[in-house]
Design a protein around this motif. Sequence first.
Motif, PDB file in Angstrom:
ATOM      1  N   ASP A  12      -2.770 -18.703   5.757  1.00  0.00           N
ATOM      2  CA  ASP A  12      -4.429 -17.781   5.760  1.00  0.00           C
ATOM      3  C   ASP A  12      -3.832 -17.128   7.023  1.00  0.00           C
ATOM      4  O   ASP A  12      -4.827 -16.097   6.751  1.00  0.00           O
ATOM      5  N   GLU A  13      -3.041 -16.636   7.419  1.00  0.00           N
ATOM      6  CA  GLU A  13      -2.897 -15.203   8.284  1.00  0.00           C
ATOM      7  C   GLU A  13      -2.455 -14.601   8.234  1.00  0.00           C
ATOM      8  O   GLU A  13      -2.645 -13.383   8.164  1.00  0.00           O
ATOM      9  N   ALA A  14      -1.796 -14.259   6.733  1.00  0.00           N
ATOM     10  CA  ALA A  14      -1.788 -12.727   6.060  1.00  0.00           C
ATOM     11  C   ALA A  14      -2.846 -12.425   5.688  1.00  0.00           C
ATOM     12  O   ALA A  14      -2.398 -11.555   6.083  1.00  0.00           O
ATOM     13  N   ALA A  15      -4.033 -13.169   5.161  1.00  0.00           N
ATOM     14  CA  ALA A  15      -5.350 -12.719   4.825  1.00  0.00           C
ATOM     15  C   ALA A  15      -5.594 -11.652   6.072  1.00  0.00           C
ATOM     16  O   ALA A  15      -6.183  -9.909   6.028  1.00  0.00           O
ATOM     17  N   GLY A  16      -5.570 -11.774   7.065  1.00  0.00           N
ATOM     18  CA  GLY A  16      -5.427 -11.430   8.810  1.00  0.00           C
ATOM     19  C   GLY A  16      -5.043 -10.106   8.799  1.00  0.00           C
ATOM     20  O   GLY A  16      -5.212  -9.011   9.812  1.00  0.00           O
ATOM     21  N   ALA A  17      -3.893 -10.313   8.710  1.00  0.00           N
ATOM     22  CA  ALA A  17      -2.445  -9.007   8.494  1.00  0.00           C
ATOM     23  C   ALA A  17      -3.183  -8.134   7.642  1.00  0.00           C
ATOM     24  O   ALA A  17      -1.572  -6.918   8.254  1.00  0.00           O
ATOM     25  N   GLU A  18      -3.332  -8.013   6.880  1.00  0.00           N
ATOM     26  CA  GLU A  18      -2.963  -7.026   5.567  1.00  0.00           C
ATOM     27  C   GLU A  18      -3.860  -6.120   6.444  1.00  0.00           C
ATOM     28  O   GLU A  18      -3.100  -4.743   5.696  1.00  0.00           O
ATOM     29  N   ASP A  19      -4.378  -5.846   6.828  1.00  0.00           N
ATOM     30  CA  ASP A  19      -4.996  -4.265   7.325  1.00  0.00           C
ATOM     31  C   ASP A  19      -4.128  -3.589   8.214  1.00  0.00           C
ATOM     32  O   ASP A  19      -4.441  -2.461   8.595  1.00  0.00           O
ATOM     33  N   THR A  20      -3.733  -4.921   9.076  1.00  0.00           N
ATOM     34  CA  THR A  20      -2.602  -3.651  10.256  1.00  0.00           C
ATOM     35  C   THR A  20      -1.150  -3.649   9.015  1.00  0.00           C
ATOM     36  O   THR A  20      -0.262  -2.930  10.046  1.00  0.00           O
ATOM     37  N   SER A  21      -0.348  -4.007   8.707  1.00  0.00           N
ATOM     38  CA  SER A  21       0.391  -4.080   7.869  1.00  0.00           C
ATOM     39  C   SER A  21       1.007  -4.014   6.801  1.00  0.00           C
ATOM     40  O   SER A  21      -0.478  -4.821   5.702  1.00  0.00           O
ATOM     41  N   ASP A  22       1.646  -3.572   6.007  1.00  0.00           N
ATOM     42  CA  ASP A  22       1.587  -3.199   4.654  1.00  0.00           C
ATOM     43  C   ASP A  22       1.929  -4.644   4.208  1.00  0.00           C
ATOM     44  O   ASP A  22       3.679  -5.298   3.238  1.00  0.00           O
ATOM     45  N   VAL A  23       2.453  -6.189   4.916  1.00  0.00           N
ATOM     46  CA  VAL A  23       2.721  -7.215   4.666  1.00  0.00           C
ATOM     47  C   VAL A  23       2.719  -8.151   3.486  1.00  0.00           C
ATOM     48  O   VAL A  23       3.039  -8.553   3.023  1.00  0.00           O
ATOM     49  N   ASP A  24       1.824  -7.688   2.386  1.00  0.00           N
ATOM     50  CA  ASP A  24       1.363  -8.511   1.735  1.00  0.00           C
ATOM     51  C   ASP A  24       1.528  -8.118   0.702  1.00  0.00           C
ATOM     52  O   ASP A  24       0.644  -7.740  -0.338  1.00  0.00           O
ATOM     53  N   ASP A  25       2.549  -6.672  -0.028  1.00  0.00           N
ATOM     54  CA  ASP A  25       2.441  -5.879  -0.380  1.00  0.00           C
ATOM     55  C   ASP A  25       2.956  -6.578  -1.461  1.00  0.00           C
ATOM     56  O   ASP A  25       4.280  -7.666  -1.487  1.00  0.00           O
ATOM     57  N   THR A  26       2.341  -7.052  -3.082  1.00  0.00           N
ATOM     58  CA  THR A  26       3.112  -7.278  -3.713  1.00  0.00           C
ATOM     59  C   THR A  26       4.598  -7.709  -4.283  1.00  0.00           C
ATOM     60  O   THR A  26       5.170  -8.732  -4.476  1.00  0.00           O
ATOM     61  N   PRO A  27       5.708  -6.172  -4.933  1.00  0.00           N
ATOM     62  CA  PRO A  27       6.949  -6.797  -5.158  1.00  0.00           C
ATOM     63  C   PRO A  27       7.502  -7.212  -3.991  1.00  0.00           C
ATOM     64  O   PRO A  27       8.218  -7.850  -3.778  1.00  0.00           O
ATOM     65  N   ILE A  28       7.118  -7.129  -2.484  1.00  0.00           N
ATOM     66  CA  ILE A  28       7.521  -7.995  -1.569  1.00  0.00           C
ATOM     67  C   ILE A  28       7.273  -9.319  -1.161  1.00  0.00           C
ATOM     68  O   ILE A  28       8.650 -10.071  -0.984  1.00  0.00           O
ATOM     69  N   VAL A  29       5.531  -9.620  -1.526  1.00  0.00           N
ATOM     70  CA  VAL A  29       6.047 -11.488  -1.359  1.00  0.00           C
ATOM     71  C   VAL A  29       6.657 -11.894  -3.077  1.00  0.00           C
ATOM     72  O   VAL A  29       7.614 -12.895  -2.590  1.00  0.00           O
ATOM     73  N   ARG A  30       6.373 -10.662  -3.988  1.00  0.00           N
ATOM     74  CA  ARG A  30       7.969 -11.529  -4.973  1.00  0.00           C
ATOM     75  C   ARG A  30       9.062 -12.024  -4.510  1.00  0.00           C
ATOM     76  O   ARG A  30      10.205 -12.963  -5.493  1.00  0.00           O
ATOM     77  N   PHE A  31       9.369 -10.896  -4.153  1.00  0.00           N
ATOM     78  CA  PHE A  31      10.990 -10.619  -3.810  1.00  0.00           C
ATOM     79  C   PHE A  31      11.608 -11.942  -2.990  1.00  0.00           C
ATOM     80  O   PHE A  31      12.694 -12.183  -2.969  1.00  0.00           O
ATOM     81  N   VAL A  32      10.079 -12.023  -1.496  1.00  0.00           N
ATOM     82  CA  VAL A  32      10.434 -12.754  -0.831  1.00  0.00           C
ATOM     83  C   VAL A  32      10.502 -14.734  -1.796  1.00  0.00           C
ATOM     84  O   VAL A  32      11.444 -15.452  -1.331  1.00  0.00           O
ATOM     85  N   ASN A  33       9.943 -15.030  -2.243  1.00  0.00           N
ATOM     86  CA  ASN A  33       9.228 -15.630  -2.811  1.00  0.00           C
ATOM     87  C   ASN A  33      10.991 -16.150  -4.057  1.00  0.00           C
ATOM     88  O   ASN A  33      11.272 -16.792  -3.988  1.00  0.00           O
ATOM     89  N   LYS A  34      11.225 -15.467  -4.452  1.00  0.00           N
ATOM     90  CA  LYS A  34      12.405 -15.161  -5.715  1.00  0.00           C
ATOM     91  C   LYS A  34      13.997 -15.692  -4.650  1.00  0.00           C
ATOM     92  O   LYS A  34      14.500 -16.187  -5.086  1.00  0.00           O
TER      93      LYS A  34
END
Length: 574
Positions: free
Chosen positions: A176-198
């Motif tokens: 739930d914090e990820a949504a608030g962090a999206e504007d200030t960082s590139d945290v929720d970049d889809t390739p990174i999310v997929r890579f971490v999940n994998k």
Amino acid sequence: MSNTTPASNDAKQSLSGLPRRLVREEILTEQDALQALADANENKRQLISHLVHHMDISATKIAAVAAQEFGFSLFDIKSLAPDSLPSDYINEETVTKNNALPIFQRGSKLFVAISDPTNTSALDELKFSSGMNVIPVLVEEDKLAEMIEVASSGSGMGSLADDLDESFDMDIAGDDEAAGAEDTSDVDDTPIVRFVNKVLLDAIKRGASDIHIEPYEKVFRIRFRIDGILQEVTEPPLNMAGRLTARLKVMSKMDISERRVPQDGRIKLKVSKNRAIDFRVNTCPTLFGEKTVLRILDPSSAQLGIDALGYEEIQKKRYMDALANPYGMILVTGPTGSGKTVSLYTGLNILNTPDTNISTAEDPAEINLAGINQVNVNPKAGLTFAEALKAFLRQDPDVIMVGEIRDLETASIAIKAAQTGHLVLSTLHTNDAPQTISRLMNMGVPAFNVATAVSLIIAQRLARKLCDCKQPAEIPRDVLLKEGFTEEDLTEDLTIYAPKGCSKCNEGYKGRVGIYQVMPITEDMGRIIMSDGNAIDIADQAKKEGIDDIRRSALKKVLQGLTSLEECNRVTQD
């Protein structure tokens, strides 16, 4: 007169190209070549891949023959760094299906590694998808397969999470914090999310206990600790380090803007309707970025049952007898990563009944069990082990578990609780059971209190188990005697096994088994303790009472064929 039969002539005529050349070079017989062609066609495999992976033919020999047959130069793909691959032209599905990997780009030319020069369909597909002029490069099949696997797990491909189970529902603490962090960082970049999940899912699938994510000056690597041994699994591009760390911080409810001090967090992954995996996360600033270590905590490990932990029958009986006592102290000792927590929680799981009040104080709680009151100590807020214990004693406890006895205050309260009708379980960092007694007395606990409160001490290690592919080891008799085996052990039918290695294991090992010293505090030991006896005196008494030390327990696992002598020496070298 020729001895060649018509059938033999037909066989030669039906072979052409590389199969015929392999027969001529005596790498294959005609019959094997024909059978390989038939099997490869039936299973829709490339011939070279079938020969290497299913018939154990040398990839190097096949590559050398193929280079001569088709006029190619042979390239050593191992000389390339995985992060130098042209990821823009790599698609995991295409690469895996065609067994062809783009390895570098020069202008409008895309150089593609293949092991089979006749694999023109792969080259055509890559030419169409990339719009480049494709140049084939011949490499050995086994090295190509290994590089494709590395590229698939670490190159940042668009389909990194394609192999996630459909039921893999990631219930992530902190999302739930990820949504608030999206504007200030590139945290929720889809390739990174997929890579971490994998990465997280791969670690679970491979049975890892820890994930190490480490940035260096010129390299960024990820390692898994599998069966107690660290193994490098991938080297992602260096520029992924910051985004990957930020993603993990968001998932574990850390402050992503703080990079100067270590932080602790937790991630919970729900991998099925009935199973969730916890990750204990720690970041630590290093010279070239933050190193992140994730400890994988599987609550189901506490429910395996005592029989799955590797106790000998007499050791199991001693532990169960101590758990059956209404009061006293059970101490589990050993280095970090030796399985102390699992041993304790296995005992707690046995005691966890509706009529028993169980409370634990941990730093932090590693395994969540329903029916047990678990407290995370927080020294900054004044909630220490000692304060938690004081609170427990005011709540009518039956069983108390203290994560670790670190100081005299905690030890004194735990000892008093064990003396006043409570069963207390805890851990200490010592090498063996007798040294645990000395450690408590060195902390300042009176000898009388140690002798009357402590009922059982378990020292333990974890050794890698041999895979079913194990092979007999030829070890001279005099060497075995020097290692600690007795004459009675060395019977004529004794076989000592060594690791071999197969596709189902890690260098000949698969899983781990516990090695234990289970030492009850008997009346005779109590007298030695109260007369200020040292660890050596207690060890001598334990030997008289038939209690195996860590080394002897490890040798028994070797005699049973569960582990190797080499592994026995590794875990008992202290």
